[in-house]
Design a protein around this motif. Structure first.
Motif, short mmCIF file in Angstrom:
data_model
loop_
_atom_site.label_atom_id
_atom_site.label_comp_id
_atom_site.label_asym_id
_atom_site.label_seq_id
_atom_site.Cartn_x
_atom_site.Cartn_y
_atom_site.Cartn_z
N LEU A 130 0.82 -1.21 0.00
CA LEU A 130 0.00 0.00 0.00
C LEU A 130 0.86 1.26 0.00
O LEU A 130 0.44 2.30 -0.53
N GLU A 131 2.04 1.21 0.60
CA GLU A 131 2.94 2.37 0.52
C GLU A 131 3.39 2.59 -0.93
O GLU A 131 3.47 3.73 -1.40
N THR A 132 3.67 1.49 -1.63
CA THR A 132 4.05 1.60 -3.04
C THR A 132 2.87 2.12 -3.87
O THR A 132 3.05 2.95 -4.77
N ALA A 133 1.67 1.64 -3.56
CA ALA A 133 0.49 2.03 -4.33
C ALA A 133 0.17 3.51 -4.18
O ALA A 133 -0.36 4.13 -5.10
N THR A 134 0.48 4.09 -3.02
CA THR A 134 0.12 5.49 -2.75
C THR A 134 1.32 6.42 -2.72
O THR A 134 1.19 7.57 -2.29
N TYR A 164 -7.03 7.78 0.12
CA TYR A 164 -5.97 8.00 -0.86
C TYR A 164 -6.27 7.21 -2.13
O TYR A 164 -6.86 6.12 -2.07
N LYS A 165 -5.85 7.74 -3.24
CA LYS A 165 -5.93 7.01 -4.51
C LYS A 165 -4.63 6.25 -4.72
O LYS A 165 -3.55 6.79 -4.51
N GLY A 166 -4.76 4.98 -5.11
CA GLY A 166 -3.57 4.17 -5.31
C GLY A 166 -3.72 3.23 -6.49
O GLY A 166 -4.82 3.03 -7.01
N MET A 167 -2.59 2.67 -6.90
CA MET A 167 -2.60 1.68 -7.99
C MET A 167 -1.82 0.45 -7.52
O MET A 167 -0.65 0.55 -7.16
N LEU A 168 -2.49 -0.71 -7.52
CA LEU A 168 -1.87 -1.95 -7.10
C LEU A 168 -0.91 -2.45 -8.17
O LEU A 168 -0.88 -1.94 -9.31
N THR A 169 -0.12 -3.45 -7.82
CA THR A 169 0.87 -3.98 -8.76
C THR A 169 0.23 -4.62 -9.99
O THR A 169 0.86 -4.70 -11.04
N ASP A 170 -1.04 -5.06 -9.85
CA ASP A 170 -1.71 -5.65 -11.01
C ASP A 170 -2.39 -4.61 -11.88
O ASP A 170 -3.09 -4.95 -12.85
N GLY A 171 -2.20 -3.31 -11.56
CA GLY A 171 -2.73 -2.23 -12.38
C GLY A 171 -4.09 -1.72 -11.95
O GLY A 171 -4.59 -0.74 -12.51
#
Length: 720
Positions: free
Chosen positions: A387-391, A409-416
């Motif tokens: 989640l730190e990477t995603a945000t 927060y808006k984030g993007m997971l590793t799967d896109g």
């Protein structure tokens, strides 16, 4: 590569780095934004070419035609030396009162105005200047202005027959000289004939202050002292002093001792210490001189080691070996310390995450997921790193909104996948079991009009919930700040209301365990890119057993949407969600906010305002013009009556969400009004303020409301 070549490369790199560091750290000589040059003369602080650039108006210099002049004295400046604390100026030549002087030898006809330095911060340098007089059989006496008495002078006799006048070095033949006293600021010259002299004294005579180096260097005393006849000015050296004023940036350690002159303490000047250069009038303005970079400043040659204010000579190989060993040792020690720091940091982080995971009920959630059929596939336990990477480490630029429950927060997971990550403000450790149960239940909700909970992270101080991302804002935004290009039509509004009602009916009745939302409002209704409604924010939601009819809880909700019956009894039922939904219906019909200070005092509550208007048969007066224009009259009346029933003060008289959903679908499908008969009594007009209605609540009830900080009456959305 040989050892000698390696050593030469190391020495070259060291010299280059020293030059770069020296250039970067070069001391400032003027204030920021101020010019440093006038013509060829450098003007360092405390002098300045503008008043704002100088330490005092006495130090302000006018630059006229690339020539600098002291503004208050009118003297042309030839050179300023911070190192010596001196200023070289052009000072006028005084002459005798003989009327023939201007004509003799093609001399200059001038009226001498001697500048008065009294009251200024300048005085003539006693070490750099001499007083000189040129003439035949003349005695020049200097009179100080304030004492009106002669102090010193010299006699200039005529040259004897056959004696050369070019070799006297101004020792008394045609030219004489004398030193000047300390702190001289003004003087007059009086002339008289040498009594014992026999020669004629009618010739021209001149007296002047002159820089000793200039007088000697130009050989004027030996060659032809009468050459001053064609000179208006000669260079004279001045020192300066100043009162110890706080507007100087000077560091006192670089300034001379205080002197007392005319009863006033003065600083006699500031100098950088030996081995330093720069501007002593700035704090830390004096920087160490690297004598090793200038062969004229050291006697070591290539074996020079710079020291603060000095240097020393050393063997180059010894220094290189010591430097290399010290550098390698320092690097090794630094690498070990860094590795140990990283290991300890990771270890502490792991322990901290495990501690939070247990405290936030991670073990219980794992048991629940393993026991729940298909639960592992439906709910994911995210780790902190994901989640730190995603945000981007929860960057402020990723914030979608803030609310009473936390920050999203808006984030993007590793799967896109794009997700919304909610960081809660706090967690009640006493009810952690209930929190975990809610996560399991909400994560299993599968309805197209309910925001999907994808998983959570329990390794942080407060839990992080991961939801699907809904991109088109909140219903509140589209109602009260509509998109001009694509505003909500009545047909879209009616569909959205039916979708919300269907989602709440699903939560109340069709889910495996009934769920009461407890915070239905337009800011918690999200719209996707197709304007499909999504019910969100289950932070205050509660599940109930099938045989339960209500929950007894701490009162929570948003002012303007809260069920008055729930506020009084602290018992939340499915009809409390119905009431909040009724407020949303009225909000869509009127495009008014639930609480507004612009309405009359008795109807600041939108609910009271709506019910009163319905009772007075003024529905179409309060409807939004766009809604009234686009909607059929039968539809609008049917929706308004349904909203009126939902807002009944008595919960038992309100319809269920199933009835509301079916009736809204009927209104959408029919050409006229409702397909269902309204079997309910008339709703009482809520004309009293909400504060009076809630004033009857039990004093033992604890309440919590989401009220906007800026205004106690208007509700603002939690943006997703």
């Amino acid at each position: 590569m040989g050892l000698q070549l390696r050593l030469q490369i190391i020495i070259l790199i060291t010299v280059l780095l020293t030059k770069i560091i020296g250039a970067v750290g070069a001391p400032a000589l003027v204030l920021s934004g101020c010019r440093a040059m006038c013509g060829r003369v450098r003007v360092p602080y405390p002098f300045g070419l503008e008043d704002r650039c100088s330490g005092d108006t006495w130090f302000t210099i006018d630059c006229n035609n690339s020539k600098p002049f002291l503004k208050r004295l009118g003297l042309e400046v030839l050179q300023i030396s911070l190192k010596n604390g001196t200023i070289l100026v052009n000072y006028p030549v005084l002459y005798s009162n003989n009327n023939n002087c201007s004509a003799a030898g093609g001399g200059i006809n001038r009226s001498v105005l001697v500048p008065d330095l009294n009251g200024s911060l300048f005085f003539f340098s006693e070490t750099d200047n001499i007083f000189a007089a040129v003439g035949c059989n003349k005695r020049a006496l200097i009179t100080q202005k304030h004492f009106n008495s002669s102090f010193w002078g010299c006699d200039s006799t005529c040259a004897h027959a056959g004696a050369g006048s070019n070799s006297n070095n101004c020792s008394g033949i045609n030219c004489c000289s004398a030193p000047i006293p300390a702190h001289l600021q003004f003087f007059n010259v009086t002339w008289s004939r040498i009594p014992e002299a026999e020669a004629d004294d009618s010739g021209c005579a001149y007296a002047f202050l002159v820089q000793q180096d200039y007088w000697i260097g130009h050989n004027l005393a030996n060659s032809n002292p009468f050459a001053v006849n064609s000179m208006e000015n000669l260079p004279a050296m001045m020192d300066w002093y100043h009162l110890n004023k706080t507007y100087y940036y000077m560091s006192p350690i670089y300034c001379a001792s205080t002197i007392v002159y005319r009863g006033v303490p003065w600083w006699s000047g500031c100098r950088c210490p030996f081995g330093y250069e720069g501007n002593p009038y700035f704090t830390d303005g004096c920087r160490d001189i690297n004598e090793c970079t200038n062969s004229t400043l050291n006697t070591c040659g290539k074996h020079c080691v710079n020291l603060p204010g000095s240097y020393r000579c050393d063997n180059k190989y010894k220094m290189i070996i010591i430097g290399v060993c010290s550098g390698l040792g320092s690097l090794l020690l630094l690498a070990c310390a860094w590795w140990l720091y990283i290991v300890l940091k990771r270890r502490n982080m792991m322990k901290r995450r495990q501690k939070f995971f247990k405290r936030n009920g991670g073990l219980l959630l794992q048991q629940q997921l393993s026991a729940s059929e298909g639960g592992v596939d439906k709910t994911k336990l995210f780790n902190t790193t994901e989640l730190e990477t995603a945000t981007d480490n929860f960057n402020e630029n990723r914030v979608l909104g803030r609310g009473g429950q936390g920050t999203v927060y808006k984030g993007m997971l590793t799967d896109g996948r794009i997700v919304a990550i909610k960081k809660s403000k706090m967690v009640d450790e006493a009810n952690i079991d209930q929190f975990i149960n809610e996560v399991v239940i909400v994560s299993q909700i599968n309805h197209r009009n309910v925001v999907k909970l994808l998983g959570c992270c329990l390794e942080t101080e407060v839990p992080l919930l991961v939801y699907e991302f809904v991109s088109n804002g909140t219903l509140f935004q589209h109602i009260h700040d509509p998109n001009e290009e694509l505003p909500l039509s009545w047909e879209m509004c009616l569909r959205i209301l039916a979708e919300i009602a269907g989602a709440l009916y699903y939560l109340h009745s069709a889910a495996s365990i009934p769920i009461y939302h407890r915070d239905i409002k337009s800011t918690n209704i999200l719209l996707d890119h197709k304007y499909t409604a999504k019910v969100s924010d289950f932070g205050t939601s509660r599940s109930v057993a099938v045989d339960q009819t209500h929950l007894t809880t701490i009162v929570q909700g948003t002012f303007g949407y809260l069920d008055p019956e729930y506020f009084q009894s602290s018992q939340f039922t499915d009809k409390s969600d119905v009431y909040s939904f009724g407020v949303v219906m009225v909000e869509i019909l009127t495009r008014e906010k639930p609480i507004s200070s612009t309405r009359s005092e008795n109807c600041r509550s939108l609910t009271a305002y709506f019910i009163q208007s319905m009772e007075e048969n003024r529905l179409f007066e309060i409807l939004d013009p766009r809604v009234a224009k686009e909607g059929r009259k039968e539809e609008l009346v049917a929706v308004a009556n349904l909203a009126k029933r939902c807002l009944h003060l008595t919960g038992k008289r309100r319809p269920t969400m199933k009835e509301v959903a079916m009736e809204l679908e009927g209104i959408r499908m029919s050409q006229g009004g409702s397909t269902f008969q309204q079997n309910c009594e008339e709703v009482e007009c809520i004309t009293i303020e909400l504060s009076e209605a809630w004033g009857t609540a039990s004093t033992s009830t604890t309440s919590r409301f989401n009220i906007e900080e800026g205004s106690p009456l208007d509700v603002q959305p939690l943006l997703f």
